[in-house]
Design an enzyme around this catalytic site. Sequence first.
Site, PDB file in Angstrom:
ATOM      1  N   ASP A 270     -26.917 -52.484 -94.970  1.00 41.57           N
ATOM      2  CA  ASP A 270     -26.587 -51.191 -94.370  1.00 41.57           C
ATOM      3  C   ASP A 270     -25.729 -51.446 -93.137  1.00 41.57           C
ATOM      4  O   ASP A 270     -25.657 -52.555 -92.630  1.00 41.57           O
ATOM      5  CB  ASP A 270     -27.867 -50.407 -94.016  1.00 41.57           C
ATOM      6  CG  ASP A 270     -27.606 -48.903 -93.984  1.00 41.57           C
ATOM      7  OD1 ASP A 270     -26.432 -48.482 -94.104  1.00 41.57           O
ATOM      8  OD2 ASP A 270     -28.570 -48.132 -93.829  1.00 41.57           O
ATOM      9  N   ASP A 271     -25.076 -50.395 -92.653  1.00 42.37           N
ATOM     10  CA  ASP A 271     -24.137 -50.553 -91.550  1.00 42.37           C
ATOM     11  C   ASP A 271     -24.816 -50.693 -90.205  1.00 42.37           C
ATOM     12  O   ASP A 271     -24.381 -51.423 -89.331  1.00 42.37           O
ATOM     13  CB  ASP A 271     -23.175 -49.363 -91.524  1.00 42.37           C
ATOM     14  CG  ASP A 271     -23.930 -48.071 -91.623  1.00 42.37           C
ATOM     15  OD1 ASP A 271     -24.475 -47.608 -90.596  1.00 42.37           O
ATOM     16  OD2 ASP A 271     -24.016 -47.530 -92.740  1.00 42.37           O
TER      17      ASP A 271
ATOM     18  N   SER B 242     -22.416 -45.445 -97.058  1.00 42.35           N
ATOM     19  CA  SER B 242     -21.814 -46.131 -95.911  1.00 42.35           C
ATOM     20  C   SER B 242     -21.942 -47.641 -95.987  1.00 42.35           C
ATOM     21  O   SER B 242     -21.129 -48.363 -95.422  1.00 42.35           O
ATOM     22  CB  SER B 242     -22.410 -45.614 -94.610  1.00 42.35           C
ATOM     23  OG  SER B 242     -23.808 -45.736 -94.612  1.00 42.35           O
TER      24      SER B 242
ATOM     25  N   CYS C  82     -15.248 -50.522 -76.537  1.00 42.86           N
ATOM     26  CA  CYS C  82     -16.555 -50.201 -75.980  1.00 42.86           C
ATOM     27  C   CYS C  82     -17.601 -50.738 -76.941  1.00 42.86           C
ATOM     28  O   CYS C  82     -17.497 -50.574 -78.154  1.00 42.86           O
ATOM     29  CB  CYS C  82     -16.730 -48.686 -75.832  1.00 42.86           C
ATOM     30  SG  CYS C  82     -18.419 -48.234 -75.323  1.00 42.86           S
TER      31      CYS C  82
ATOM     32  N   CYS D 223     -23.483 -49.435 -76.575  1.00 43.93           N
ATOM     33  CA  CYS D 223     -24.772 -49.179 -77.220  1.00 43.93           C
ATOM     34  C   CYS D 223     -25.415 -50.470 -77.726  1.00 43.93           C
ATOM     35  O   CYS D 223     -26.621 -50.519 -77.962  1.00 43.93           O
ATOM     36  CB  CYS D 223     -24.628 -48.153 -78.341  1.00 43.93           C
ATOM     37  SG  CYS D 223     -23.306 -48.523 -79.483  1.00 43.93           S
TER      38      CYS D 223
ATOM     39  N   CYS E 116     -17.886 -34.610 -83.161  1.00 44.86           N
ATOM     40  CA  CYS E 116     -16.817 -33.621 -83.345  1.00 44.86           C
ATOM     41  C   CYS E 116     -15.585 -34.188 -84.021  1.00 44.86           C
ATOM     42  O   CYS E 116     -15.285 -35.368 -83.933  1.00 44.86           O
ATOM     43  CB  CYS E 116     -16.352 -33.077 -81.989  1.00 44.86           C
ATOM     44  SG  CYS E 116     -17.649 -32.305 -81.064  1.00 44.86           S
TER      45      CYS E 116
ATOM     46  N   CYS F  91     -25.549 -43.721 -76.468  1.00 47.68           N
ATOM     47  CA  CYS F  91     -24.121 -43.508 -76.198  1.00 47.68           C
ATOM     48  C   CYS F  91     -23.965 -42.224 -75.400  1.00 47.68           C
ATOM     49  O   CYS F  91     -24.612 -41.225 -75.698  1.00 47.68           O
ATOM     50  CB  CYS F  91     -23.356 -43.398 -77.515  1.00 47.68           C
ATOM     51  SG  CYS F  91     -21.616 -42.955 -77.269  1.00 47.68           S
TER      52      CYS F  91
ATOM     53  N   ASN G 149     -13.320 -33.539 -78.527  1.00 52.08           N
ATOM     54  CA  ASN G 149     -14.222 -34.555 -79.086  1.00 52.08           C
ATOM     55  C   ASN G 149     -14.497 -35.537 -77.965  1.00 52.08           C
ATOM     56  O   ASN G 149     -13.568 -36.059 -77.354  1.00 52.08           O
ATOM     57  CB  ASN G 149     -13.550 -35.250 -80.285  1.00 52.08           C
ATOM     58  CG  ASN G 149     -14.353 -36.400 -80.882  1.00 52.08           C
ATOM     59  OD1 ASN G 149     -13.819 -37.288 -81.508  1.00 52.08           O
ATOM     60  ND2 ASN G 149     -15.661 -36.392 -80.675  1.00 52.08           N
TER      61      ASN G 149
ATOM     62  N   TYR H 243     -19.255 -47.376 -88.640  1.00 51.40           N
ATOM     63  CA  TYR H 243     -19.910 -46.306 -89.395  1.00 51.40           C
ATOM     64  C   TYR H 243     -19.252 -44.929 -89.310  1.00 51.40           C
ATOM     65  O   TYR H 243     -19.202 -44.220 -90.298  1.00 51.40           O
ATOM     66  CB  TYR H 243     -21.369 -46.182 -88.927  1.00 51.40           C
ATOM     67  CG  TYR H 243     -22.100 -44.997 -89.475  1.00 51.40           C
ATOM     68  CD1 TYR H 243     -22.527 -44.973 -90.810  1.00 51.40           C
ATOM     69  CD2 TYR H 243     -22.360 -43.888 -88.674  1.00 51.40           C
ATOM     70  CE1 TYR H 243     -23.204 -43.875 -91.313  1.00 51.40           C
ATOM     71  CE2 TYR H 243     -23.033 -42.787 -89.168  1.00 51.40           C
ATOM     72  CZ  TYR H 243     -23.457 -42.774 -90.488  1.00 51.40           C
ATOM     73  OH  TYR H 243     -24.115 -41.697 -90.980  1.00 51.40           O
TER      74      TYR H 243
ATOM     75  N   GLY I 115     -18.610 -33.742 -88.242  1.00 52.55           N
ATOM     76  CA  GLY I 115     -19.309 -32.572 -87.703  1.00 52.55           C
ATOM     77  C   GLY I 115     -19.578 -31.583 -88.805  1.00 52.55           C
ATOM     78  O   GLY I 115     -18.645 -31.061 -89.404  1.00 52.55           O
TER      79      GLY I 115
HETATM   80  N1  LIG Z   1     -15.890 -37.424 -97.213  1.00 49.85           N
HETATM   81  C1  LIG Z   1     -16.245 -38.708 -97.264  1.00 49.85           C
HETATM   82  N2  LIG Z   1     -15.891 -39.449 -98.276  1.00 49.85           N
HETATM   83  C2  LIG Z   1     -16.263 -40.707 -98.302  1.00 49.85           C
HETATM   84  N3  LIG Z   1     -16.968 -41.317 -97.361  1.00 49.85           N
HETATM   85  C3  LIG Z   1     -17.335 -40.609 -96.355  1.00 49.85           C
HETATM   86  C4  LIG Z   1     -17.004 -39.270 -96.274  1.00 49.85           C
HETATM   87  N4  LIG Z   1     -17.498 -38.783 -95.179  1.00 49.85           N
HETATM   88  C5  LIG Z   1     -18.142 -39.792 -94.587  1.00 49.85           C
HETATM   89  N5  LIG Z   1     -18.017 -40.895 -95.281  1.00 49.85           N
HETATM   90  C6  LIG Z   1     -18.551 -42.156 -94.910  1.00 49.85           C
HETATM   91  O1  LIG Z   1     -19.882 -42.115 -95.380  1.00 49.85           O
HETATM   92  C7  LIG Z   1     -20.711 -42.679 -94.461  1.00 49.85           C
HETATM   93  C8  LIG Z   1     -21.931 -41.846 -94.341  1.00 49.85           C
HETATM   94  O2  LIG Z   1     -22.441 -41.679 -95.631  1.00 49.85           O
HETATM   95  P1  LIG Z   1     -23.889 -42.141 -96.147  1.00 49.85           P
HETATM   96  O3  LIG Z   1     -24.180 -43.559 -95.943  1.00 49.85           O
HETATM   97  O4  LIG Z   1     -23.902 -41.699 -97.551  1.00 49.85           O
HETATM   98  O5  LIG Z   1     -24.879 -41.267 -95.335  1.00 49.85           O
HETATM   99  P2  LIG Z   1     -25.643 -41.632 -94.006  1.00 49.85           P
HETATM  100  O6  LIG Z   1     -25.000 -40.786 -92.945  1.00 49.85           O
HETATM  101  O7  LIG Z   1     -27.022 -41.254 -94.304  1.00 49.85           O
HETATM  102  O8  LIG Z   1     -25.443 -43.074 -93.783  1.00 49.85           O
HETATM  103  C9  LIG Z   1     -19.882 -42.898 -93.217  1.00 49.85           C
HETATM  104  O9  LIG Z   1     -19.642 -44.248 -93.111  1.00 49.85           O
HETATM  105  C10 LIG Z   1     -18.565 -42.292 -93.459  1.00 49.85           C
HETATM  106  O10 LIG Z   1     -17.553 -43.109 -93.018  1.00 49.85           O
HETATM  107  S1  SF4 Z   2     -21.613 -46.653 -76.682  1.00 48.70           S
HETATM  108 FE1  SF4 Z   2     -19.471 -47.158 -77.018  1.00 48.70          FE
HETATM  109  S2  SF4 Z   2     -19.497 -48.347 -78.929  1.00 48.70           S
HETATM  110 FE2  SF4 Z   2     -21.452 -47.314 -78.818  1.00 48.70          FE
HETATM  111  S3  SF4 Z   2     -21.147 -45.436 -80.005  1.00 48.70           S
HETATM  112 FE3  SF4 Z   2     -20.735 -44.940 -77.831  1.00 48.70          FE
HETATM  113  S4  SF4 Z   2     -18.540 -45.207 -77.564  1.00 48.70           S
HETATM  114 FE4  SF4 Z   2     -19.107 -46.224 -79.491  1.00 48.70          FE
HETATM  115 MG   LIG Z   3     -25.435 -44.601 -94.873  1.00 46.97          MG
END
Ligand SMILES: Nc1ncnc2c1ncn2[C@@H]1O[C@H](COP(=O)(O)OP(=O)(O)O)[C@@H](O)[C@H]1O
Ligand code: SF4
Ligand SMILES: [Mg+2]
Lengths: 476, 476, 476, 476
Positions: free
Chosen positions: A361-362, A299, A449, A452, A17, A398, A117, A257, A43
Amino acid sequence: MIKELPLISPDKFHDECAVFGVYGHEEAANLTYLGLYALQHRGQEASGIVSGDGDQFFVQKGMGLVADIYNKSVLESLPGYMAIGHNRYSTAGGQDLKNVQPLIVNFAFGNLALAHNGNLINAQVLRHELEAYGAIFQSTSDSEVIIHLIAHSRASTFLARVIDALSQVRGAFSVALMTDNGLIAARDPHGLRPLCIGRLRSSWIVASETCAFDLLDAEYVREIEPGELIVINDQGLESHHPFPQADPAMCVFEYVYFARPDSRIYGANAVYGIRKALGRQLAQESWVPADIVIPVPDSGVPAALGYAEGGGIRFETGLIRNHYVGRTFIEPEQSIRHFGVKVKLNAVPEVLADKRVVVVDDSLVRGTTSRKIVKMIRQAGAKEVHVRISSPPIISPCFYGIDTPTKKELIASSHSIEEIRKYITADSLAYLSLEGMLKSAPGSPTQYCNACFTEKYPISFTRAEELQLGLFEPSA
Amino acid sequence: MIKELPLISPDKFHDECAVFGVYGHEEAANLTYLGLYALQHRGQEASGIVSGDGDQFFVQKGMGLVADIYNKSVLESLPGYMAIGHNRYSTAGGQDLKNVQPLIVNFAFGNLALAHNGNLINAQVLRHELEAYGAIFQSTSDSEVIIHLIAHSRASTFLARVIDALSQVRGAFSVALMTDNGLIAARDPHGLRPLCIGRLRSSWIVASETCAFDLLDAEYVREIEPGELIVINDQGLESHHPFPQADPAMCVFEYVYFARPDSRIYGANAVYGIRKALGRQLAQESWVPADIVIPVPDSGVPAALGYAEGGGIRFETGLIRNHYVGRTFIEPEQSIRHFGVKVKLNAVPEVLADKRVVVVDDSLVRGTTSRKIVKMIRQAGAKEVHVRISSPPIISPCFYGIDTPTKKELIASSHSIEEIRKYITADSLAYLSLEGMLKSAPGSPTQYCNACFTEKYPISFTRAEELQLGLFEPSA
Amino acid sequence: MIKELPLISPDKFHDECAVFGVYGHEEAANLTYLGLYALQHRGQEASGIVSGDGDQFFVQKGMGLVADIYNKSVLESLPGYMAIGHNRYSTAGGQDLKNVQPLIVNFAFGNLALAHNGNLINAQVLRHELEAYGAIFQSTSDSEVIIHLIAHSRASTFLARVIDALSQVRGAFSVALMTDNGLIAARDPHGLRPLCIGRLRSSWIVASETCAFDLLDAEYVREIEPGELIVINDQGLESHHPFPQADPAMCVFEYVYFARPDSRIYGANAVYGIRKALGRQLAQESWVPADIVIPVPDSGVPAALGYAEGGGIRFETGLIRNHYVGRTFIEPEQSIRHFGVKVKLNAVPEVLADKRVVVVDDSLVRGTTSRKIVKMIRQAGAKEVHVRISSPPIISPCFYGIDTPTKKELIASSHSIEEIRKYITADSLAYLSLEGMLKSAPGSPTQYCNACFTEKYPISFTRAEELQLGLFEPSA
Amino acid sequence: MIKELPLISPDKFHDECAVFGVYGHEEAANLTYLGLYALQHRGQEASGIVSGDGDQFFVQKGMGLVADIYNKSVLESLPGYMAIGHNRYSTAGGQDLKNVQPLIVNFAFGNLALAHNGNLINAQVLRHELEAYGAIFQSTSDSEVIIHLIAHSRASTFLARVIDALSQVRGAFSVALMTDNGLIAARDPHGLRPLCIGRLRSSWIVASETCAFDLLDAEYVREIEPGELIVINDQGLESHHPFPQADPAMCVFEYVYFARPDSRIYGANAVYGIRKALGRQLAQESWVPADIVIPVPDSGVPAALGYAEGGGIRFETGLIRNHYVGRTFIEPEQSIRHFGVKVKLNAVPEVLADKRVVVVDDSLVRGTTSRKIVKMIRQAGAKEVHVRISSPPIISPCFYGIDTPTKKELIASSHSIEEIRKYITADSLAYLSLEGMLKSAPGSPTQYCNACFTEKYPISFTRAEELQLGLFEPSA
Ligand SMILES: Nc1ncnc2c1ncn2[C@@H]1O[C@H](COP(=O)(O)OP(=O)(O)O)[C@@H](O)[C@H]1O
Ligand code: SF4
Ligand SMILES: [Mg+2]
Ligand SMILES: Nc1ncnc2c1ncn2[C@@H]1O[C@H](COP(=O)(O)OP(=O)(O)O)[C@@H](O)[C@H]1O
Ligand SMILES: Nc1ncnc2c1ncn2[C@@H]1O[C@H](COP(=O)(O)OP(=O)(O)O)[C@@H](O)[C@H]1O
Ligand SMILES: Nc1ncnc2c1ncn2[C@@H]1O[C@H](COP(=O)(O)OP(=O)(O)O)[C@@H](O)[C@H]1O
Ligand code: SF4
Ligand code: SF4
Ligand code: SF4
Ligand SMILES: [Mg+2]
Ligand SMILES: [Mg+2]
Ligand SMILES: [Mg+2]
């Protein structure tokens, strides 16, 4: 045969959210619309705005994206000098407008709207108690509990009732409430989810992330503190700390992320910079000889840049992200297995062919998408594919407002890194260490926190809650 | 007050159409849908698919994005083993389904559907002639001329009629036609727009760009040659060269901006690599001391990477591109002047503050967006902002199927580079030289159209056409 | 200029609701749909169906006509062996789905749905009390009070709670409730609104009027008695009389206008026959020499036939009722004053020219429509126009579930018959006498409510209620 | 299972179109909307309006009822001082907007719109010829032939081209055309379908029936004569008789059933009166002792009244017509056989029980509905059911703009009256005689078409046309 494929990445955790509120602006609903637009990434399933003019509430809700829900006539039907709004990423039910926030009620003593949220771990228990007293719930949302607690509170003032209610819930909440008199915003004592204060000339704003302020050309003032409750009305902004103190436990995954890279959270810490730092640290921990570093876009970009810089390897964009990916995709039968990811990403053979590739990747949740990406990179001619993840293995769900798979579905909860590497068919796989992640995050490691990654939940569960949350699965 | 803001970049040239066709696959319409999905960047306003089973044609058209128009039931209403499809980026009228392609007619001798990418410069002249013979036009599209020419042709076979018709039109055409017997595809003698052939097992495919093949896991076979016409039916694929030879004049701007970076066009030349080469060449031509190089995302990314590599300056992503930008945006009154660009892009102060920044974009049309970007970067704290454009100044409109502003609106048609620099408020501004651009493109420089940069149009105009196309504005 | 004209006759009282329920049929929702279709005349603004399979409730609601709301896919989403449904004629708010019945709630002890025809005169008082206990109301409907009374009841069984709740409300109610176990239906102690029981093989049905049974080929069993409550579940049908006895006061206006002429109500009394009897009695009371008797179609037809027969005057159809009249009508500016009625009715000059005409209608509320009709008849050439109304003058509003204007708007509340005659420009005007009306209705005259004709309300008001209901207007 | 049941009576002939036009009124489109509303009974599937301001045409079309298609914003998008409109009752294709009239084209010499009521028997032949010349048809409508004939005409003026075109078509046409200069309206030489002229202050109106004038408070001027063509422009109204003379053959069925009872057609002859006369004549021809006469409402009402008066038997309304019958009805599986008719009509047992009943309808096509009605009346308790039809047996299809079943489906084409009586299960059945019908219609009997009753078609067919129209079915 044709089927519908959801394109919200099934291989990521998802924020549930976004919250936004504004007081004291003649275009309150317009500002809220802009704020929700900037917070769309928190969201994408539904959105709602409630505005107020002191007398009456006006409300508009819809399923879908902010840009599709709010057109000219919708916005013009939302007069008033204050408003709150909410974006929702829904887990289940989905198509039901009843669950779309802000929730609104009409009490004996006036109107109330709520945008929440987070997630309340004792919601079911409280709901049963309230229903025994005759409360009738309209939605299946845990947030509705807060409203009934306010309605049933015996406290004399409205503020006292809100405090009474929020004192009874346990879990994560960053909430914005609107009454006929003004706004109330609060963050749970652990500060699990972000919520910050901004200012646009004489108006006060609250928003989940600062990127909402940027779009409005509003100023960032400060984060609402864990356990703080603020009241905004024609007297200005007033701060309270009504809840028993608790150790801060801010979600570290927001850095990794959830948050937009251009946001600052938890006290003006720039997300982009932290993500690059995670990547640099990752390069240090698990460098591998390679020709190029590529991100899983978008990301993965900052961490990949950090890795490339830290590791002295050339950065390239070997995967192209399609601009027109929506929420769903119609998938015809003849399609190949890796369809889903192909719709979102395409490999550039010219970049990848005959290269030793580090792909950053993240995070890695189920592993299904990573497996497809590795195969796609290899198909484009890469000689070696080394996967690097800029966060530790995820081993537990989480319960604080993030949509996560069950523990069983988290590949790292039951597989070793070597097993995961085999599954995703990478030549090597490395995660960032817990220490490495926390070192890259600003301030004391104890204030975050990380449940996860560690299964150390900052809020203890009762046995009933454990069962309810599915923490312990029935032995079969 | 609230108004609607179009978000299709007003400061870019725009491709007007995508063409796709498939023959010999039981899911012909499904494949076409996927192909159009991958070609979405060539037209976002409307889309249509016509399928055929040898007896009957089935058609579905709609306004909007491919993903929104074609749902399960729409696709299931398109049976048959062959299909053609079209995406459209419309200039004017817009909301009118009559102009949405493929155009379909029922002749005495059967059904015909047409999908056309390009623009015919003698369309008006031909239309008047045809109308004098009693032809009734249903749309305002220049493409309809081709259909009436076929209907009025006195040639005996259908193929001869098509050749007769296409021999009369002058301008750019990459077309796919479908009859009850199969497909015909052709490219004008200059080869102004791309069109390539692919193969999926036993099915033949034609598509504007190869990225459509990638999504289908189809194989790229070859480009259709300038002036070539191919016939695909149950006898396989047959090639013709029925038109008088002409010098090739393939649009060089496809490399610079129109094509997807993961496509190969004009004979397997990878767009991504060429874009990086443009950036590297740009660094060589107009290097400037700086701390970081940032792209205007996403189209500026490859050239920025090339510049950074070639110039030895650190690459960063100082502008974040919003994922949820749609075709339009509701803009409330209180908004600041630079709203449009803020909705699409946000600056990251952490990256930009106190830095000397080189910002790389692919092209500069009116200058309005660049001006806003420079200001945004400066507002985020940059010490210096140096703009680098990976193509030469645009001085003249395109008449070959690209949506371009009038000559007057092209800032470089009437302003010096120094004047433009002042207008966009940059510390320095440099364009790539014409030679530099052509050197970075594969093969002989003479095989490319570069008329919008040089005013040297590969197809001459009659006086009537010049007037019609607005080439010469009435002296006031 | 163009404006929207509502076409629901503004010059009539309107029934506010239809109620339907079925238990024990595998196509419960389909039957409910048919029943609501047949009961459409009791409410045209919105409709809803809730079905149940013992475990779960399924719900569909919409604004508009039954035939438009329930299509194939809507009906197929309503499985289960029991269902209740509701049509609504709304007074105010209107466009709000929250007020559309059946209302549904989820209690601690299961699901509950409620469909209510009637009006509760102490609803506001009860609502305030319930809200003081923390109850949160979702709608502005008086019917929701019943649900909260059930939720707050301390009685131990569900049936006891329902009886507890219904014992506290005062006013008119014909209700159908559905729980996970079966249906409950009840009629208030005065029996103000009709509600009858039918049977389709092994299934039980309840419906506001018998015309719903006819469409289903179901059998009419009997009326639910005033003050009776029935429980229908897998044990069959069980009858209770839990409320203190009261004098019956069944709405006599159902005979005059509300019910469909092909229905039987209040114990198998055929509405059509009673309407003809009203007309015959009217001829006896106020005969006038004339050439023809015409009805205001369709509701005036039976009384006009009775008048023609009783009076020995030829029956003709001098006004034609348009078949395609919807809920609203777009009225362009240039239109004449009497537009509204012209859209619904057109005069036939061939029938009316040079005739002395008796025109018979069922009731006269404001007089505005009658005035237009008289003028239309005269414009078509009639020599004399004598208006005959087959019920007495309406002098007071109804508070028992009928949508009525305020007392002030009722022309007969403040004007003599002669004054009304002048207003409607008739040559003569006569109403049926109260005695005449009651004589034509079956059984004892004392068993009927006739408050809108006599101001003798069968349920007394407290002072608070009087104020709330607007019975006494503030002295200005 | 649930299926959709069309409710347009399958047991009736149906008029295929309504035509309306107005010139010289600033609210031309509004008037056209009102006219089409009043003419809704001549076509319920689709509707269109084209307005013009001398420069430009504006168009709106839609599927469905007039009241649903034209809302405020639709009407406001139709400026101009002239307009034509069309309602369509479609036979086949249906959902295709391309077939919705007015048809509009843009010629070299300006705009043209066409609204056509009728049917051209040589349309296919002409279409093939035109296509051989290169004409491209957009619809499957026979009316489009007229447009291509105009476009291909070599005549020098526009009017001459229209006359040229209309001289080549054979069959029924009542047409309204709009050009940039004004309106043209024409009726075929036989005058098969009605078309009349009205006047609203200084504006001229044409409409299929006079009921359209009544709603507008416009004056009826006169019928357009068979073979007459009128031109309306800023010079006023001009009359032409350009076609070779032919014997008048006006459709007699308009009197029997198609026209609204409150209309006057074919020279001010009131439909209602003629229908009553048909009933009176029917009583004379086939009186039967009975207790009551009831109509099949609404179309049977005037004839039933005539029969009751002429036969000295009491008139009653023993069948009630549902007010809310739409175009389709969702029919659940459990339904009884006679569902369709039950949705439209319900019997009143109080009226019918133990009675000898004469039921009067206007026509009998297939017999299926009559059979259901007889059964319904008997089920309601009637002792005897005598069916009387106020027109002769229908033995042949109509080719002049009426939607009729094939000859085989017409029960009287292959069954004796006694066989039909048995099929519909009536105690007796009588049709009106041909002479009786013609005697009741005003003027000379020879001026009417009665081909569907006699098979004497006023326009001869070529062998090709006979085959095409399916007049002679292939011997199997
Ligand atoms: N409007 C936005 N502009 C730029 N980056 C964004 C936006 N919205 C989300 N993000 C970032 O993009 C990431 C998600 O995008 P992406 O990697 O393309 O897709 P996925 O959700 O599949 O990983 C998140 O880290 C977020 O922080
Ligand atoms: S468990 Fe804690 S660190 Fe992991 S996503 Fe939830 S709030 Fe964030
Ligand atoms: Mg991504
Ligand atoms: N689906 C896609 N995926 C990746 N890149 C794309 C896609 N579609 C278009 N592009 C590329 O993106 C560029 C346009 O994107 P961008 O720069 O973000 O917007 P703008 O049109 O405002 O420049 C074009 O160069 C095009 O080649
Ligand atoms: N708007 C109208 N108002 C009154 N009568 C109408 C209207 N439209 C059509 N009619 C008449 O109603 C008849 C058709 O109605 P009806 O008998 O109820 O249905 P059906 O088409 O099933 O016979 C036609 O005779 C027509 O003249
Ligand atoms: N479906 C129906 N079929 C026949 N009669 C109906 C139907 N629904 C309502 N009625 C009767 O029609 C009357 C209302 O119709 P009418 O007089 O035409 O309109 P108004 O509401 O303007 O008086 C009521 O008496 C009602 O009993
Ligand atoms: S004028 Fe420019 S955009 Fe047009 S085809 Fe030539 S190079 Fe391409
Ligand atoms: S007041 Fe009139 S309308 Fe109301 S219940 Fe009594 S009789 Fe019926
Ligand atoms: S055939 Fe019958 S329906 Fe057709 S025009 Fe002649 S009389 Fe009328
Ligand atoms: Mg760009
Ligand atoms: Mg009435
Ligand atoms: Mg009829």
